[in-house]
Design an enzyme around this catalytic site. Structure first.
Site, short mmCIF file in Angstrom:
data_model
loop_
_atom_site.label_atom_id
_atom_site.label_comp_id
_atom_site.label_asym_id
_atom_site.label_seq_id
_atom_site.Cartn_x
_atom_site.Cartn_y
_atom_site.Cartn_z
N HIS A 136 0.80 -1.21 0.00
CA HIS A 136 0.00 0.00 0.00
C HIS A 136 0.85 1.28 0.00
O HIS A 136 0.62 2.19 -0.79
CB HIS A 136 -0.95 -0.01 1.19
CG HIS A 136 -1.83 1.19 1.22
ND1 HIS A 136 -2.98 1.24 0.47
CD2 HIS A 136 -1.71 2.37 1.83
CE1 HIS A 136 -3.53 2.42 0.65
NE2 HIS A 136 -2.78 3.12 1.47
N ARG A 157 -0.73 -8.16 -19.26
CA ARG A 157 -0.37 -9.54 -18.96
C ARG A 157 -1.48 -10.20 -18.14
O ARG A 157 -1.51 -10.05 -16.92
CB ARG A 157 0.93 -9.57 -18.14
CG ARG A 157 2.11 -8.90 -18.83
CD ARG A 157 3.34 -8.98 -17.94
NE ARG A 157 4.50 -8.46 -18.61
CZ ARG A 157 4.94 -7.21 -18.48
NH1 ARG A 157 4.31 -6.37 -17.69
NH2 ARG A 157 6.02 -6.83 -19.14
N GLU A 201 7.87 -14.03 -30.66
CA GLU A 201 8.91 -14.19 -29.64
C GLU A 201 9.71 -15.47 -29.86
O GLU A 201 10.55 -15.84 -29.04
CB GLU A 201 8.29 -14.17 -28.24
CG GLU A 201 7.13 -15.12 -28.07
CD GLU A 201 6.34 -14.92 -26.78
OE1 GLU A 201 6.93 -14.45 -25.79
OE2 GLU A 201 5.15 -15.24 -26.76
N ASP A 239 11.90 -12.91 -24.75
CA ASP A 239 12.01 -14.30 -25.15
C ASP A 239 12.69 -14.44 -26.51
O ASP A 239 13.43 -15.39 -26.73
CB ASP A 239 10.62 -14.97 -25.18
CG ASP A 239 10.23 -15.49 -23.80
OD1 ASP A 239 11.14 -15.64 -22.95
OD2 ASP A 239 9.03 -15.74 -23.58
N ARG A 294 18.78 -16.11 -19.74
CA ARG A 294 19.28 -14.86 -19.16
C ARG A 294 19.38 -14.91 -17.64
O ARG A 294 19.94 -14.03 -17.01
CB ARG A 294 18.44 -13.67 -19.62
CG ARG A 294 17.01 -13.69 -19.16
CD ARG A 294 16.21 -12.73 -20.01
NE ARG A 294 14.82 -13.11 -20.01
CZ ARG A 294 13.85 -12.36 -19.51
NH1 ARG A 294 14.13 -11.21 -18.97
NH2 ARG A 294 12.61 -12.76 -19.55
N CYS A 326 6.63 -5.16 -27.42
CA CYS A 326 6.25 -5.01 -26.02
C CYS A 326 7.31 -5.54 -25.07
O CYS A 326 7.06 -5.74 -23.90
CB CYS A 326 4.90 -5.67 -25.76
SG CYS A 326 4.87 -7.41 -26.20
#
Lengths: 87, 571
Positions: free
Chosen positions: B187, B294, B429, B453, B463, B500
């Protein structure tokens, strides 16, 4: 005393926004209002009580009121549940 | 030096104000007159009500209705008969002191809500703690720290901050804050970003190292804190702060402006998001849409699959919130490193080459269909586009589109509204996908290149593996060539091409992507205005040559050096 059996049809059940809508509505009546689920009774004017009940979509609950305005209270609260809290 | 989590950006140098968490020792006392005790309780409740109302008013003006709601919830707790009503009963029946009665009543509720998985209920436990603490302090006449009324500029250091604390903060007086607990989505971190107060959270023990009046310096991006830094460090931070503030001020002048290059080419700068809560920062940073939503976050941190209604609600909220601006929602991308407790997947030798994303969805079409129905229904509320992750062949794309068509037919039969023209696209990707982009382009409405990717699969580099992490480089000529191939293949078929992955917001590569003709750049909301600033300084005609040259250099380091020397940007 008046009571009504209702089934929760909205997605979130008596949780988050519907829970506070329910408690606010119940608190607007002078009579005692309770909700029973699985044999345990909860104070319908208590947000903490209603949240701890954990009522979800598909659960059957009993709305019960006793005292001044009991009929109107049960009717309004049952309607709130049956219309799915406008969700 | 203390390391925490950067929660809200900005450079801070200033004097510390420690918010002391005085452990209030509450002992059980027997009282003579329960009448007096109840009357004390009631006046403490009324005092709290006035304070909470004041906080509500402040929050409403500063942060809007949504954020102010928390204080409405506090009022409800104050009126709750099972909380303070029970406290009153306890005082009357057991002849005990009010503060002890509060503790007795509240503790079981907090314990119960804290134990629940549900984030919403956990927050209610925090509300209850906040309110009970407030009434107790009012009862005992303990002064509450009031951040709305500071007489000098400070950096607040605390174990944790309550919603009451953050709502009262005045941006002019609170230079920043540091909390020992919390994460990026707690929060206090969210409030810091909303209020634009630099903050570091989750530092662990720091209160033992500072006292009120100490100097402190930190960078809210990096999360590194310096207590009592030397003169040199202070000067360094001050210089950085001036630079940073000028940078943000300049960027803020770009809000509401178009994203257009020096030679008049318009591009779309969009944002990547995970939950509807990110909407706020999308709008604040003036992104022109959402290039990647996502959807898997909807499936995480819970015990069962989200229902169609829950998904519909989340998608609708984002789509409606963007008021007609495009929102690209990626269908469930689970598997690989992302797992769900309630959906056990078999252990795999190579999870990144395994059962994940669209592969899983085509196999478990029950899950996929529920999501598609929710997406289609939400499409009626704005400009929603659907994107499939991990497509590696035309067959998979066709199978996925067939399922979409079947769900469209059902919705039509049920008379449920959806956008008949909703665009369908794919993530690019996987190298195979990039190579057949010309074939795929004939069957989709758009491409979005997922560079994270794509680099990993193209260079065969994990990675996360530190030993080979240096081989993971977005400037690898192979990646540049693949990206260019995909863009040109898309344009040849008249579809738009976006990106993206992290690369879309990378200031070094934005010029190259502009030169290749990328239509949409989707990045963290915070990067959007900077990208707009960069693009405004570039000419696409000139960048075409830069892109062409970069693609033909033999090594990533030569690409990096070439770009650093060729592109001169004002900073």
């Amino acid at each position: 005393m008046k009571e009504a059996n209702v089934i929760l049809i909205n997605a979130t059940g008596l949780h988050a926004r519907p829970a506070s809508m329910f408690v606010k509505e119940a608190s607007s009546y002078a009579c005692d209002v309770t909700v029973e689920k699985d044999g345990t009774e909860y104070n319908a004017k208590s947000i903490m009580g209603i949240l701890s009940m954990g009522a979800m979509k598909g659960d059957e609950i009993i709305v019960r009121a006793n005292g001044e305005g009991e009929e109107a209270a049960v009717k309004a609260l049952a309607a709130l549940i049956e219309t799915g809290f406008g969700e | 030096m203390v390391k925490g989590i950067g929660a809200s950006p900005g450079i801070v140098v200033g004097k510390v104000l420690v918010k002391k968490e005085e452990e209030i020792k509450i002992a059980k006392k027997t009282i003579d007159s329960s009448e007096t005790e109840v009357s004390n309780l009631k006046s403490a409740i009324e005092k709290s009500r006035t304070q909470i109302q004041a906080l509500y008013d402040i929050a409403l003006v500063k942060m809007g209705e949504e954020e102010a709601k928390i204080f409405e919830a506090h009022q409800m707790v104050l009126d709750d008969p099972e909380v303070f009503g029970q406290v009153e009963n306890k005082i009357n029946n057991e002849k005990i002191n009010a503060e002890y009665a509060i503790e007795q009543v509240v503790a079981p509720f907090i314990k119960m809500f804290d134990m629940m998985e549900d984030e919403y209920l956990k927050e209610r436990a925090a509300d209850l703690k906040d309110v009970a603490g407030r009434v107790t302090k009012n009862l005992l006449g303990i002064d509450m720290v009031d951040f709305s009324n500071l007489d000098s500029k400070v950096v607040i250091v605390a174990n944790d901050l309550t919603p009451s604390d953050t709502a009262a903060m005045d941006k002019e007086m609170v230079l920043g804050f540091v909390t020992e607990i919390g994460g990026r989505t707690s929060h206090s971190a969210i409030m810091a970003r909303t209020l634009e107060i630099p903050a570091v959270v989750g530092t662990g023990n720091v209160l033992s190292q500072v006292v009120t009046g100490d100097m402190i310096a930190f960078n809210g991006d990096e999360g590194v804190i310096f207590v009592n830094p030397n003169e040199e460090k202070i000067a360094e931070f001050n210089a950085e702060r001036v630079k940073y503030d000028a940078f943000r001020t300049r960027l803020s002048t770009l809000v509401g402006k178009e994203s257009v290059s020096k030679d008049g080419v318009h591009v779309e700068l969009a944002a990547n998001i995970g939950t509807p809560e990110d909407l706020d920062s999308v709008l604040r940073n003036d992104a022109q849409g959402v290039g990647l939503y996502r959807s898997e976050f909807l499936y995480m941190d819970r015990e069962s699959l989200p229902t169609e209604e829950e998904q519909f609600e989340a998608y609708r909220k984002v789509v409606a919130g963007l008021e007609g601006k495009p929102v690209v929602i990626r269908t469930l991308d689970i598997g690989g490193d992302k797992k769900l407790d309630y959906l056990p997947l078999p252990e795999e030798m190579n999870p990144f080459l395994g059962y994940r994303a669209i592969r899983l969805c085509l196999d478990r079409d029950d899950i996929f269909r529920t999501q598609l129905r929710a997406l289609l229904r939400a499409s009626a509320f704005g400009n929603l586009k659907v994107m499939f992750p991990m497509i590696s062949s035309v067959e998979e794309l066709r199978d996925a589109k067939t399922i979409v068509e079947e769900e469209r037919v059902k919705l039509r039969e049920e008379g449920i509204a959806f956008d008949e023209k909703m665009e369908i696209g794919i993530m690019v990707e996987i190298p195979a996908t990039a190579i057949i982009a010309d074939l795929l382009a004939k069957e989709v409405d758009f491409f979005s290149i997922g560079t994270n990717d794509l680099i990993q699969y193209t260079t065969a580099v994990d990675r996360m593996n530190e030993k080979i992490a240096h081989l993971y480089n977005p400037c690898h000529p192979a990646l540049l060539r693949l990206v260019n191939m995909v863009i040109q293949a898309g344009h040849k078929e008249g579809i738009w091409v976006g990106m993206c992955g992290e690369v879309a917001g990378d200031p070094r590569l934005i010029p190259v992507l502009l030169g290749m003709g990328l239509d949409e750049f989707s990045m963290s909301p915070i990067s959007v205005l900077n990208a707009r600033w960069i693009i405004a300084q570039l000419s696409q005609e000139e960048m075409k040559i830069v892109a062409e040259t970069a693609m033909n250099l033999p090594t990533a380091s030569e690409v990096e050096a070439y770009l650093a020397n060729t592109i001169q940007l004002e900073d």
